[in-house]
Design an enzyme around this catalytic site. Structure first.
Site, PDB file in Angstrom:
ATOM      1  N   SER A   1       0.873  -1.178   0.000  1.00  0.00           N
ATOM      2  CA  SER A   1       0.000   0.000   0.000  1.00  0.00           C
ATOM      3  C   SER A   1       0.904   1.220   0.000  1.00  0.00           C
ATOM      4  CB  SER A   1      -0.854  -0.006   1.281  1.00  0.00           C
ATOM      5  OG  SER A   1      -1.449   1.256   1.511  1.00  0.00           O
TER       6      SER A   1
ATOM      7  N   TYR B   1      -1.803  -1.227  10.527  1.00  0.00           N
ATOM      8  CA  TYR B   1      -1.784  -1.348   9.065  1.00  0.00           C
ATOM      9  C   TYR B   1      -0.490  -0.779   8.497  1.00  0.00           C
ATOM     10  CZ  TYR B   1      -3.833  -1.151   4.313  1.00  0.00           C
ATOM     11  OH  TYR B   1      -4.098  -1.306   2.984  1.00  0.00           O
TER      12      TYR B   1
HETATM   13  P1  NAD Z   1     -11.349  -6.388   0.552  1.00  0.00           P
HETATM   14  O1  NAD Z   1     -11.850  -6.267   1.945  1.00  0.00           O
HETATM   15  O2  NAD Z   1     -12.254  -6.029  -0.586  1.00  0.00           O
HETATM   16  O3  NAD Z   1     -10.823  -7.874   0.283  1.00  0.00           O
HETATM   17  C1  NAD Z   1     -10.037  -8.540   1.211  1.00  0.00           C
HETATM   18  C2  NAD Z   1      -9.943  -9.996   0.842  1.00  0.00           C
HETATM   19  O4  NAD Z   1      -9.166 -10.672   1.831  1.00  0.00           O
HETATM   20  C3  NAD Z   1     -11.295 -10.704   0.806  1.00  0.00           C
HETATM   21  O5  NAD Z   1     -11.288 -11.671  -0.216  1.00  0.00           O
HETATM   22  C4  NAD Z   1     -11.357 -11.372   2.176  1.00  0.00           C
HETATM   23  O6  NAD Z   1     -12.216 -12.506   2.204  1.00  0.00           O
HETATM   24  C5  NAD Z   1      -9.913 -11.757   2.359  1.00  0.00           C
HETATM   25  N1  NAD Z   1      -9.531 -11.976   3.752  1.00  0.00           N
HETATM   26  C6  NAD Z   1      -9.725 -11.158   4.818  1.00  0.00           C
HETATM   27  N2  NAD Z   1      -9.258 -11.742   5.927  1.00  0.00           N
HETATM   28  C7  NAD Z   1      -8.761 -12.945   5.561  1.00  0.00           C
HETATM   29  C8  NAD Z   1      -8.152 -14.019   6.261  1.00  0.00           C
HETATM   30  N3  NAD Z   1      -7.964 -13.984   7.585  1.00  0.00           N
HETATM   31  N4  NAD Z   1      -7.777 -15.110   5.562  1.00  0.00           N
HETATM   32  C9  NAD Z   1      -7.973 -15.180   4.215  1.00  0.00           C
HETATM   33  N5  NAD Z   1      -8.548 -14.196   3.520  1.00  0.00           N
HETATM   34  C10 NAD Z   1      -8.936 -13.097   4.181  1.00  0.00           C
HETATM   35  O7  NAD Z   1     -10.006  -5.524   0.529  1.00  0.00           O
HETATM   36  P2  NAD Z   1      -9.179  -4.848  -0.674  1.00  0.00           P
HETATM   37  O8  NAD Z   1      -9.373  -3.390  -0.572  1.00  0.00           O
HETATM   38  O9  NAD Z   1      -9.436  -5.527  -1.949  1.00  0.00           O
HETATM   39  O10 NAD Z   1      -7.701  -5.129  -0.177  1.00  0.00           O
HETATM   40  C11 NAD Z   1      -6.842  -6.091  -0.753  1.00  0.00           C
HETATM   41  C12 NAD Z   1      -5.402  -5.760  -0.391  1.00  0.00           C
HETATM   42  O11 NAD Z   1      -5.034  -4.505  -0.957  1.00  0.00           O
HETATM   43  C13 NAD Z   1      -5.166  -5.639   1.103  1.00  0.00           C
HETATM   44  O12 NAD Z   1      -3.898  -6.171   1.433  1.00  0.00           O
HETATM   45  C14 NAD Z   1      -5.173  -4.148   1.321  1.00  0.00           C
HETATM   46  O13 NAD Z   1      -4.430  -3.786   2.460  1.00  0.00           O
HETATM   47  C15 NAD Z   1      -4.524  -3.672   0.047  1.00  0.00           C
HETATM   48  N6  NAD Z   1      -4.796  -2.273  -0.290  1.00  0.00           N
HETATM   49  C16 NAD Z   1      -6.070  -1.817  -0.463  1.00  0.00           C
HETATM   50  C17 NAD Z   1      -6.268  -0.494  -0.797  1.00  0.00           C
HETATM   51  C18 NAD Z   1      -7.636   0.081  -1.025  1.00  0.00           C
HETATM   52  O14 NAD Z   1      -7.746   1.305  -1.179  1.00  0.00           O
HETATM   53  N7  NAD Z   1      -8.689  -0.717  -1.087  1.00  0.00           N
HETATM   54  C19 NAD Z   1      -5.180   0.372  -0.934  1.00  0.00           C
HETATM   55  C20 NAD Z   1      -3.902  -0.123  -0.737  1.00  0.00           C
HETATM   56  C21 NAD Z   1      -3.722  -1.447  -0.421  1.00  0.00           C
END
Ligand code: NAD
Length: 255
Positions: A138, A151
């Protein structure tokens, strides 16, 4: 084309992970999904793009379940060629009010799981003499925001681990890199918009405020755009991209 390659994408039933799985499947990779929630819908979406995906429901906070998932990948798919460490959770609160169980869960899921999947995927990659490890870090792997201690700590850890993995594989055709997105409109971010709405802000205003505070483009990054970057990192042209923390953030880190 990623024909003949197997990609494991953790946390791929939703958001960015599902988008990355779709990009990899469309490029010809066999995909293994992981995560909770609407698994069937994710499976169907990927199956429409390529082969029927695999699925393992490991809870990534548990090293035993991760080991079981990696054994499943070995047994059913002959191992993981492309490991996308994407699963992640968020919790927003100041340090002195941060629940200890949330700290532990964020460190386990967002950071330690990357160590476990990587250590278990690497022997097979070395044996087959090809591999890609892509860690969804991120912008918070490179800079901080208040109220996101766990985080930010976990994501900085992921960027550091990415560099170490890149050095340990530097003399091989295995690469390890991190992708550092800014705001992407997924359930993880919608939750933070909803917190603002609950505090009395109008929905559209809440969304615009969130963008305006950090992301100069004032537009969300999309999972599809991140998928294109992941495909590039998988390509042969990217074989000398090693240990990078590659931001795609609408200008967040340019400030
Ligand atoms: P999201 O909540 O839409 O998806 C998260 C996924 O992880 C889901 O499929 C969920 O079922 C799974 N998950 C959660 N806990 C789990 C566990 N204990 N075991 C297995 N699976 C698990 O989130 P997202 O926004 O798509 O985030 C995905 C990644 O991208 C994360 O690492 C997040 O930190 C990173 N990220 C997101 C953003 C953003 O703006 N959305 C920005 C930077 C980084």
């Amino acid at each position: 084309s990623l024909q003949g390659k197997t990609a494991l994408v953790t946390g791929s039933t939703s958001g960015i992970g599902l988008g990355l799985a779709a990009s990899l499947a469309a490029a010809g990779a066999r995909v293994i999904l992981n995560g909770f929630g609407d698994v069937e819908q994710a499976r169907e979406q990927i199956a429409r793009l390529g082969a029927q995906p695999g699925y393992h429901g490991a809870d990534l906070s548990d090293p035993e379940q991760i080991a079981d998932m990696m054994r499943y990948a070995e047994r059913e798919f002959g191992g993981v060629d492309i490991l996308v460490n994407n699963a992640g959770i968020q919790h927003v609160a100041p340090v002195d009010q941060f629940p200890v169980d949330k700290w532990n869960a964020i460190i386990a899921i967002n950071l330690s799981s990357v160590f476990h999947t990587s250590r278990l995927a690497l022997p097979g990659m070395r044996q087959r003499n090809w591999g890609r490890i892509i860690n969804l870090a991120s912008v918070h792997g490179l800079v901080a925001s208040k109220d996101k201690s766990a985080y930010v700590a976990a994501k900085h850890g992921v960027v550091g681990l990415t560099k170490t993995l890149a050095l340990e594989t530097a003399r091989t055709p295995i690469t390890c890199n991190a992708i550092c997105p800014g705001w992407v409109l997924t359930p993880l971010v919608q939750q933070q918009i909803d917190q603002r709405i609950a505090a009395g802000v109008e929905p559209l205003q809440a969304r615009n405020d969130l963008l305006a505070e950090k992301q100069p483009s004032q537009e969300f990054v999309t999972p599809q755009q991140l998928g294109e970057l992941a495909l590039f990192l998988c390509s042969e042209a990217a074989v000398q991209v090693r240990g990078a923390a590659w931001n795609m953030d609408g200008g967040w880190l340019a400030q």
